[in-house]
Design an enzyme around this catalytic site. Structure first.
Site, PDB file in Angstrom:
ATOM      1  N   ARG A  53      48.336   3.046  49.730  1.00  0.00           N
ATOM      2  CA  ARG A  53      47.283   3.551  48.836  1.00  0.00           C
ATOM      3  C   ARG A  53      47.928   4.359  47.719  1.00  0.00           C
ATOM      4  O   ARG A  53      47.536   4.302  46.565  1.00  0.00           O
ATOM      5  CB  ARG A  53      46.251   4.386  49.602  1.00  0.00           C
ATOM      6  CG  ARG A  53      45.339   5.173  48.665  1.00  0.00           C
ATOM      7  CD  ARG A  53      44.012   5.616  49.279  1.00  0.00           C
ATOM      8  NE  ARG A  53      44.096   6.065  50.647  1.00  0.00           N
ATOM      9  CZ  ARG A  53      44.637   7.233  51.038  1.00  0.00           C
ATOM     10  NH1 ARG A  53      45.143   8.072  50.166  1.00  0.00           N
ATOM     11  NH2 ARG A  53      44.679   7.536  52.316  1.00  0.00           N
ATOM     12  N   TYR A 105      29.397  -1.058  27.925  1.00  0.00           N
ATOM     13  CA  TYR A 105      29.269  -1.933  29.098  1.00  0.00           C
ATOM     14  C   TYR A 105      28.204  -1.359  30.040  1.00  0.00           C
ATOM     15  O   TYR A 105      28.234  -0.164  30.368  1.00  0.00           O
ATOM     16  CB  TYR A 105      30.630  -2.041  29.798  1.00  0.00           C
ATOM     17  CG  TYR A 105      30.576  -2.875  31.053  1.00  0.00           C
ATOM     18  CD1 TYR A 105      30.411  -4.256  30.986  1.00  0.00           C
ATOM     19  CD2 TYR A 105      30.680  -2.295  32.310  1.00  0.00           C
ATOM     20  CE1 TYR A 105      30.353  -5.030  32.126  1.00  0.00           C
ATOM     21  CE2 TYR A 105      30.626  -3.068  33.461  1.00  0.00           C
ATOM     22  CZ  TYR A 105      30.456  -4.434  33.367  1.00  0.00           C
ATOM     23  OH  TYR A 105      30.392  -5.194  34.503  1.00  0.00           O
ATOM     24  N   ASP A 177      37.600   1.661  25.972  1.00  0.00           N
ATOM     25  CA  ASP A 177      37.517   0.468  26.819  1.00  0.00           C
ATOM     26  C   ASP A 177      37.989  -0.703  25.960  1.00  0.00           C
ATOM     27  O   ASP A 177      37.295  -1.134  25.034  1.00  0.00           O
ATOM     28  CB  ASP A 177      36.078   0.285  27.305  1.00  0.00           C
ATOM     29  CG  ASP A 177      35.938  -0.882  28.277  1.00  0.00           C
ATOM     30  OD1 ASP A 177      36.753  -1.817  28.194  1.00  0.00           O
ATOM     31  OD2 ASP A 177      35.006  -0.863  29.102  1.00  0.00           O
ATOM     32  N   LYS A 202      39.076  -9.519  33.321  1.00  0.00           N
ATOM     33  CA  LYS A 202      38.750 -10.314  32.150  1.00  0.00           C
ATOM     34  C   LYS A 202      40.030 -10.913  31.538  1.00  0.00           C
ATOM     35  O   LYS A 202      40.678 -11.695  32.179  1.00  0.00           O
ATOM     36  CB  LYS A 202      37.970  -9.453  31.157  1.00  0.00           C
ATOM     37  CG  LYS A 202      36.848  -8.599  31.828  1.00  0.00           C
ATOM     38  CD  LYS A 202      35.740  -9.404  32.460  1.00  0.00           C
ATOM     39  CE  LYS A 202      34.798  -8.572  33.343  1.00  0.00           C
ATOM     40  NZ  LYS A 202      34.261  -7.362  32.732  1.00  0.00           N
TER      41      LYS A 202
HETATM   42  C1  LIG Z   1      33.663  -6.153  33.155  1.00  0.00           C
HETATM   43  C2  LIG Z   1      33.769  -4.949  32.331  1.00  0.00           C
HETATM   44  C3  LIG Z   1      33.918  -3.675  32.915  1.00  0.00           C
HETATM   45  C4  LIG Z   1      33.870  -3.453  34.411  1.00  0.00           C
HETATM   46  O1  LIG Z   1      34.930  -4.053  35.054  1.00  0.00           O
HETATM   47  P1  LIG Z   1      34.886  -4.665  36.545  1.00  0.00           P
HETATM   48  O2  LIG Z   1      36.247  -5.219  36.727  1.00  0.00           O
HETATM   49  O3  LIG Z   1      33.790  -5.684  36.587  1.00  0.00           O
HETATM   50  O4  LIG Z   1      34.589  -3.515  37.461  1.00  0.00           O
HETATM   51  C5  LIG Z   1      34.062  -2.597  32.060  1.00  0.00           C
HETATM   52  N1  LIG Z   1      34.055  -2.748  30.708  1.00  0.00           N
HETATM   53  C6  LIG Z   1      33.907  -3.948  30.125  1.00  0.00           C
HETATM   54  C7  LIG Z   1      33.909  -4.048  28.644  1.00  0.00           C
HETATM   55  C8  LIG Z   1      33.748  -5.086  30.912  1.00  0.00           C
HETATM   56  O5  LIG Z   1      33.593  -6.270  30.320  1.00  0.00           O
END
Ligand SMILES: *Cc1c(COP(=O)(O)O)cnc(C)c1O
Length: 382
Positions: A53, A105, A177, A202
């Protein structure tokens, strides 16, 4: 001959940063260290790993690579983008305040309004396309300015340098982000951000086969505080998930080039289509922040959204008719996806001022042959 060796380029870092051949066997690819614990020679005498961890070599490789790709001094990997978001939010204490962009998001909005609000964290939601709006929202206890650009699903582009400056004048951290752009297209730390966040699910992972998250930054004290939270709360990725993201990252540059070229062609085609009323893509000269996007991004990415004449009914009809574009949530994989944000990914903001138009269609444009993609959209619009 140059005296000072040039710094490795992005593509080289993606393939090699943190990924030297393994010491014992020379394995060229970082092994999946599928172990929860590490033997110690004597109490406290070990090779840097005790319990997985806290740290695992496969995860370390990913964290080193993430840092290199964002041009930062440190990277930290998480079990998901939301676990990474949760770790940053846990830097706050009761009574602290966050200024967040609208069109953020949905899961981020949900975490702040449904979980951290209960713990006494206050939130101001502002349209950050005008940085003065963020400036006006700052309070003495503002600790985070939460930026997401380009935004999801309306593709608003925010001025990272201006917003980071506003955050710093208020002694707050600027968090970006960077999921939609990926570090290949945009490097927020170089524009003044303190923390960059990714859903590695992503573009970094890139193949729709793993859920993961990551953070990068420069300040060592901040790294210490977040690494403490990472270990204390435990939202870490397993070694196989870390390995999948690391493998995906190797091809990020070439994928982003093709995602961007395909999305540009599709956006231009949609803009000419009489059945389409609006197209949101920063690569179009008609996009309100096109000049800003050119300045802070290398290219414009694979995400776009649009509205059809006929609104929600036409949008849902189209989404059910595509054959190559899969009707699915998520984004950033090699395959093309289509979705209706309000009915799918953005259900958590329904009824709030963050809700996108009901008829908005979002595309995650993949790297298939672009003529096939345009043909598919054409027959689905009908
Ligand atoms: C998908 C996404 C998240 C969250 O990520 P997860 O891996 O689904 O927890 C945060 N910000 C953006 C812009 C996203 O597309």
């Amino acid at each position: 001959m140059e005296d000072t060796p040039r710094k490795p380029g992005f593509e080289t870092l993606a393939i090699h940063a943190g990924q030297e051949p393994e010491a014992v066997t020379g394995a060229v690819v970082v092994p999946i260290f599928q172990t929860s614990t590490f033997a110690q020679e004597a109490v406290g005498k070990h090779k840097g790993y005790e319990y997985a961890r806290t740290g695992n070599p496969t995860r370390t490789a990913l964290e080193t690579c993430l840092a290199a790709l964002e041009g930062g001094r440190w990277g930290l990997a998480f079990a998901s983008g939301m676990a990474a978001t949760d770790a940053v939010a846990h830097l706050l204490s009761k009574g602290d305040h966050v200024v967040i962009t609208d069109d953020v998001y949905g899961g981020t909005y949900r975490l702040f309004t449904k979980v951290f609000a209960r713990l006494g964290i206050e939130l101001s939601v502002v349209d950050m396309r005008k940085p003065e709006a963020a400036k006006r929202a700052m309070r003495p206890r503002t600790k985070l300015v939460w930026i997401e650009t380009p935004s999801n699903p309306l593709m608003k582009v925010l001025d990272i340098a201006a917003l980071a400056d506003i955050a710093h004048r208020g002694k707050a951290l600027a968090v970006v982000d960077n999921t939609f752009a990926s570090p290949y297209l945009q490097q927020p730390l170089k524009l003044g951000a303190d923390v960059v966040l990714h859903s590695t699910t992503k573009y970094l992972g890139g193949h729709s086969d793993v859920v993961g998250g990551g953070l990068a930054g420069n300040d060592e004290e901040l790294r210490g505080r977040i690494a403490f939270l990472q270990n204390a709360a435990g939202g870490v990725p397993g070694p196989f998930d870390a390995w999948l993201v690391l493998r995906g990252a190797k091809t990020l540059a070439v994928r982003m080039e093709r995602h961007s070229a395909n999305a540009q062609a599709i956006a231009e085609w949609l803009a000419e289509n009489p059945k389409v009323t609006t197209v949101n893509y920063p690569g179009l000269a008609t996009h309100p922040q096109h000049t800003l996007a050119r300045r802070q991004m290398r290219a414009f990415g694979g995400m776009l959204s649009f509205e059809l004449r006929g609104g929600e009914v036409a949008a849902k009809r189209m989404a059910a008719r595509t054959k190559i574009f899969a009707l699915a949530e998520s984004l950033g994989g090699v395959e093309s996806l289509i979705e209706i944000p309000l009915a799918m990914t953005h259900d958590s903001v329904r009824g709030t001022k963050l809700a996108p138009p009901a008829g908005l269609v979002r595309l995650s444009v993949g790297i298939e042959t672009v003529d096939d993609l345009i043909g598919d959209l054409g027959q689905a619009i009908g």
